[in-house]
Structures are given as C-alpha cells and as structure tokens.
Design a protein around this motif. Structure first.
Motif, PDB file in Angstrom:
ATOM      1  N   GLY A  18       1.319  -1.274  -0.237  1.00 51.39           N
ATOM      2  CA  GLY A  18      -0.181  -0.072   0.010  1.00 51.39           C
ATOM      3  C   GLY A  18       1.023   1.557  -0.433  1.00 51.39           C
ATOM      4  O   GLY A  18       1.056   2.620  -0.229  1.00 51.39           O
ATOM      5  N   GLU A  19       2.016   1.043   0.108  1.00 48.88           N
ATOM      6  CA  GLU A  19       3.422   2.205   0.131  1.00 48.88           C
ATOM      7  C   GLU A  19       3.306   2.148  -1.465  1.00 48.88           C
ATOM      8  O   GLU A  19       3.143   1.445  -2.959  1.00 48.88           O
ATOM      9  CB  GLU A  19       4.646   2.277   0.368  1.00 48.88           C
ATOM     10  N   HIS A  20       4.021   3.532  -2.062  1.00 49.30           N
ATOM     11  CA  HIS A  20       4.053   4.056  -2.922  1.00 49.30           C
ATOM     12  C   HIS A  20       5.831   4.248  -3.275  1.00 49.30           C
ATOM     13  O   HIS A  20       6.837   4.589  -2.167  1.00 49.30           O
ATOM     14  CB  HIS A  20       3.841   5.645  -3.697  1.00 49.30           C
ATOM     15  N   ASP A  21       6.551   3.640  -4.459  1.00 44.10           N
ATOM     16  CA  ASP A  21       7.739   4.287  -4.888  1.00 44.10           C
ATOM     17  C   ASP A  21       8.042   4.360  -6.372  1.00 44.10           C
ATOM     18  O   ASP A  21       6.621   4.450  -6.770  1.00 44.10           O
ATOM     19  CB  ASP A  21       8.330   2.512  -4.495  1.00 44.10           C
ATOM     20  N   THR A  22       9.203   5.021  -6.040  1.00 44.59           N
ATOM     21  CA  THR A  22       9.466   5.569  -7.320  1.00 44.59           C
ATOM     22  C   THR A  22      10.710   4.925  -8.072  1.00 44.59           C
ATOM     23  O   THR A  22      11.289   3.097  -7.884  1.00 44.59           O
ATOM     24  CB  THR A  22       9.957   6.891  -7.523  1.00 44.59           C
ATOM     25  N   ILE A  23      10.180   4.452  -9.633  1.00 49.84           N
ATOM     26  CA  ILE A  23      10.808   3.468 -10.663  1.00 49.84           C
ATOM     27  C   ILE A  23      10.660   3.892 -12.084  1.00 49.84           C
ATOM     28  O   ILE A  23      10.368   5.334 -11.734  1.00 49.84           O
ATOM     29  CB  ILE A  23      10.045   2.178 -11.149  1.00 49.84           C
ATOM     30  N   ASP A  24      12.053   3.720 -12.621  1.00 51.01           N
ATOM     31  CA  ASP A  24      12.655   4.272 -13.773  1.00 51.01           C
ATOM     32  C   ASP A  24      12.913   5.822 -13.591  1.00 51.01           C
ATOM     33  O   ASP A  24      12.252   6.330 -14.891  1.00 51.01           O
ATOM     34  CB  ASP A  24      11.458   4.006 -15.181  1.00 51.01           C
ATOM     35  N   ASN A  25      13.790   5.909 -12.405  1.00 52.08           N
ATOM     36  CA  ASN A  25      14.069   7.483 -11.905  1.00 52.08           C
ATOM     37  C   ASN A  25      14.859   7.754 -13.356  1.00 52.08           C
ATOM     38  O   ASN A  25      16.295   7.324 -13.680  1.00 52.08           O
ATOM     39  CB  ASN A  25      14.310   7.754 -10.972  1.00 52.08           C
ATOM     40  N   THR A  26      15.214   9.073 -14.357  1.00 48.33           N
ATOM     41  CA  THR A  26      15.964   9.623 -14.434  1.00 48.33           C
ATOM     42  C   THR A  26      16.422  10.689 -13.891  1.00 48.33           C
ATOM     43  O   THR A  26      15.425  11.956 -13.723  1.00 48.33           O
ATOM     44  CB  THR A  26      16.410   9.483 -16.105  1.00 48.33           C
ATOM     45  N   ALA A  27      18.340  11.701 -14.299  1.00 48.27           N
ATOM     46  CA  ALA A  27      17.597  13.096 -14.462  1.00 48.27           C
ATOM     47  C   ALA A  27      19.128  13.198 -14.517  1.00 48.27           C
ATOM     48  O   ALA A  27      20.079  12.416 -15.554  1.00 48.27           O
ATOM     49  CB  ALA A  27      17.854  13.126 -13.009  1.00 48.27           C
ATOM     50  N   SER A  28      19.270  14.530 -15.410  1.00 50.03           N
ATOM     51  CA  SER A  28      20.341  15.259 -16.176  1.00 50.03           C
ATOM     52  C   SER A  28      20.832  16.842 -15.915  1.00 50.03           C
ATOM     53  O   SER A  28      19.552  17.179 -14.899  1.00 50.03           O
ATOM     54  CB  SER A  28      19.643  14.680 -17.660  1.00 50.03           C
ATOM     55  N   ALA A  29      21.540  16.790 -16.262  1.00 55.42           N
ATOM     56  CA  ALA A  29      22.235  18.570 -15.671  1.00 55.42           C
ATOM     57  C   ALA A  29      23.150  18.330 -16.928  1.00 55.42           C
ATOM     58  O   ALA A  29      24.243  18.116 -17.112  1.00 55.42           O
ATOM     59  CB  ALA A  29      22.799  18.103 -14.481  1.00 55.42           C
ATOM     60  N   ALA A  30      22.993  19.650 -17.637  1.00 52.98           N
ATOM     61  CA  ALA A  30      24.167  20.212 -18.807  1.00 52.98           C
ATOM     62  C   ALA A  30      24.113  21.547 -18.284  1.00 52.98           C
ATOM     63  O   ALA A  30      23.246  22.710 -17.873  1.00 52.98           O
ATOM     64  CB  ALA A  30      22.486  19.722 -19.926  1.00 52.98           C
ATOM     65  N   VAL A  31      25.161  22.357 -18.997  1.00 49.03           N
ATOM     66  CA  VAL A  31      25.544  23.603 -19.242  1.00 49.03           C
ATOM     67  C   VAL A  31      26.224  24.060 -20.104  1.00 49.03           C
ATOM     68  O   VAL A  31      27.414  23.392 -20.571  1.00 49.03           O
ATOM     69  CB  VAL A  31      26.829  24.319 -18.529  1.00 49.03           C
ATOM     70  N   ARG A  32      25.567  24.519 -21.291  1.00 49.50           N
ATOM     71  CA  ARG A  32      25.943  24.548 -22.894  1.00 49.50           C
ATOM     72  C   ARG A  32      26.843  26.652 -22.726  1.00 49.50           C
ATOM     73  O   ARG A  32      25.952  26.917 -22.575  1.00 49.50           O
ATOM     74  CB  ARG A  32      25.268  24.739 -23.681  1.00 49.50           C
ATOM     75  N   ALA A  33      28.046  26.603 -23.414  1.00 49.15           N
ATOM     76  CA  ALA A  33      28.004  28.696 -23.237  1.00 49.15           C
ATOM     77  C   ALA A  33      28.446  28.513 -25.208  1.00 49.15           C
ATOM     78  O   ALA A  33      28.919  27.436 -25.194  1.00 49.15           O
ATOM     79  CB  ALA A  33      29.489  28.162 -22.326  1.00 49.15           C
ATOM     80  N   ALA A  34      28.385  29.988 -25.068  1.00 48.06           N
ATOM     81  CA  ALA A  34      29.986  30.288 -26.220  1.00 48.06           C
ATOM     82  C   ALA A  34      29.649  31.166 -25.955  1.00 48.06           C
ATOM     83  O   ALA A  34      29.127  32.360 -25.403  1.00 48.06           O
ATOM     84  CB  ALA A  34      28.508  29.438 -28.039  1.00 48.06           C
ATOM     85  N   THR A  35      31.074  31.897 -27.095  1.00 50.73           N
ATOM     86  CA  THR A  35      31.858  33.323 -27.221  1.00 50.73           C
ATOM     87  C   THR A  35      31.187  33.501 -28.377  1.00 50.73           C
ATOM     88  O   THR A  35      31.196  33.311 -28.685  1.00 50.73           O
ATOM     89  CB  THR A  35      33.255  33.409 -26.706  1.00 50.73           C
ATOM     90  N   PRO A  36      30.830  35.118 -28.810  1.00 54.19           N
ATOM     91  CA  PRO A  36      31.159  35.908 -29.225  1.00 54.19           C
ATOM     92  C   PRO A  36      31.557  35.824 -30.088  1.00 54.19           C
ATOM     93  O   PRO A  36      32.894  35.208 -29.893  1.00 54.19           O
ATOM     94  CB  PRO A  36      30.999  37.004 -29.033  1.00 54.19           C
ATOM     95  N   THR A  37      32.000  36.054 -31.325  1.00 55.55           N
ATOM     96  CA  THR A  37      33.175  35.676 -32.469  1.00 55.55           C
ATOM     97  C   THR A  37      34.283  36.303 -32.490  1.00 55.55           C
ATOM     98  O   THR A  37      34.030  37.865 -31.728  1.00 55.55           O
ATOM     99  CB  THR A  37      32.412  35.873 -34.144  1.00 55.55           C
ATOM    100  N   LEU A  38      35.414  36.215 -32.322  1.00 51.21           N
ATOM    101  CA  LEU A  38      36.833  37.060 -31.739  1.00 51.21           C
ATOM    102  C   LEU A  38      37.660  36.178 -32.833  1.00 51.21           C
ATOM    103  O   LEU A  38      38.542  35.367 -32.804  1.00 51.21           O
ATOM    104  CB  LEU A  38      37.293  36.140 -30.299  1.00 51.21           C
ATOM    105  N   GLY A  39      37.477  37.414 -33.874  1.00 48.80           N
ATOM    106  CA  GLY A  39      38.288  37.671 -34.940  1.00 48.80           C
ATOM    107  C   GLY A  39      37.677  36.818 -36.250  1.00 48.80           C
ATOM    108  O   GLY A  39      36.371  36.942 -36.151  1.00 48.80           O
TER     109      GLY A  39
END
Length: 167
Positions: A18-39
């Motif tokens: 009668g309790e609840h459990d979690t299954i098929d768990n996923t997590a992700s973290a990301a960082v994307r960065a870009a500079t302006p055109t340098l030359g």
C-alpha cells in the motif's frame, strides 16, 4: 551565451504494502556556453551528466561517435551513468557562391558506466568541415575526423571519419 539546464523524471508506482515507490528514475544536468566571434573564431562548450536508477526497463545511456566522443565507435560505452564534455573552436562561415563553409577544431571527454566512481574517461581531438546552402535548407552537412587519445577495448588509437546531415 550560457545556458544551464536540468531535468528529472520518475514513475510513482504502488508496491504490495500500500506504499508508493518510484521506478525508472532519470536525471540530467547540462551547461552549454558560447563566446561571441573573436576574430575569425568562436568557442562553444558543453558539459552533460546523466543518471538513472531503479530502472525496470533495462535501459542504459550510451556514448560514442556522433553522440559524443567522435573518435570512438557508435555506442562504444554504456551504463547507468554518462558524462560528456565538448569544447569546439568554430570558424565564421565563409561564402563560396551559394555555399557557406566553416571549420571546427574540437576536444571531447566522456564515458559511461554503472557508477561515476568506476567510469573510465576517454578523450579525443579532431577537426571538421561544415557546409550549408542557406537558400535551400538550414540543415548542416558535417564531416569530421577524430583521433582517440586513449585506446579502448576493441578500438585501437586510429583516426575515425564521420559524415552527418541534419546536425
């Protein structure tokens, strides 16, 4: 620009008591960065970490070839955890008639395994050519040559060529 992102998903399912459990768990973290055109160049980088736990579907993450680590075979590494980092130096597009061409130099690091502690990290470097006909499509043609910096099981250190479309 800098774009951080994170996501998580889980399924809540009752267990037999009668309790609840979690299954098929996923997590992700990301960082994307870009500079302006340098030359004539701009830098683009991305770091991603993915994990899954209590998986009932026998799923796993993969990395290799165009999913990251271009110097290794397709899906060369797999597991419940994945790490990927890429740094690219991209040229500004150069017009030739109706085409636009550009180049890229890249470094990648990453791996996959069942725990972050035991995950071997692999590295590669390479260069590529990008082509585009902006009047007919925004889909990019890419051609990369990558050299793994570390041998992996069944993959000696030798150049790998990758061609792609819609990337």
């Amino acid at each position: 620009f800098i774009r951080p992102s994170a996501s998580a998903s889980l399924r809540i399912q009752p267990d037999g008591d009668g309790e609840h459990d979690t299954i098929d768990n996923t997590a992700s973290a990301a960082v994307r960065a870009a500079t302006p055109t340098l030359g004539f160049w701009r830098l683009v980088g991305q770091v991603t970490v993915d994990t899954r736990w209590h998986d009932t579907q026998n799923s796993f993450f993969t990395i290799g070839s165009d999913s990251g680590l271009r110097g290794y075979p397709i899906n060369a590494f797999y597991g419940q955890r994945r790490f990927s980092a890429q740094l690219e130096a991209r040229t500004a597009p150069y017009p030739i008639w109706i085409w636009r061409f550009g180049g890229v130099l890249f470094y990648e690091a990453g791996g996959a395994g069942n725990s972050l502690d035991e995950m071997p990290i692999y590295h590669d470097v390479g260069l590529g050519l990008r082509g585009l006909i902006p009047q007919t499509s925004r889909e990019l043609l890419r051609f990369d040559v990558a050299l793994p910096l570390r041998a992996s099981p069944g993959n000696p250190v030798r150049p790998h060529f990758i061609a792609g479309f819609e990337s």
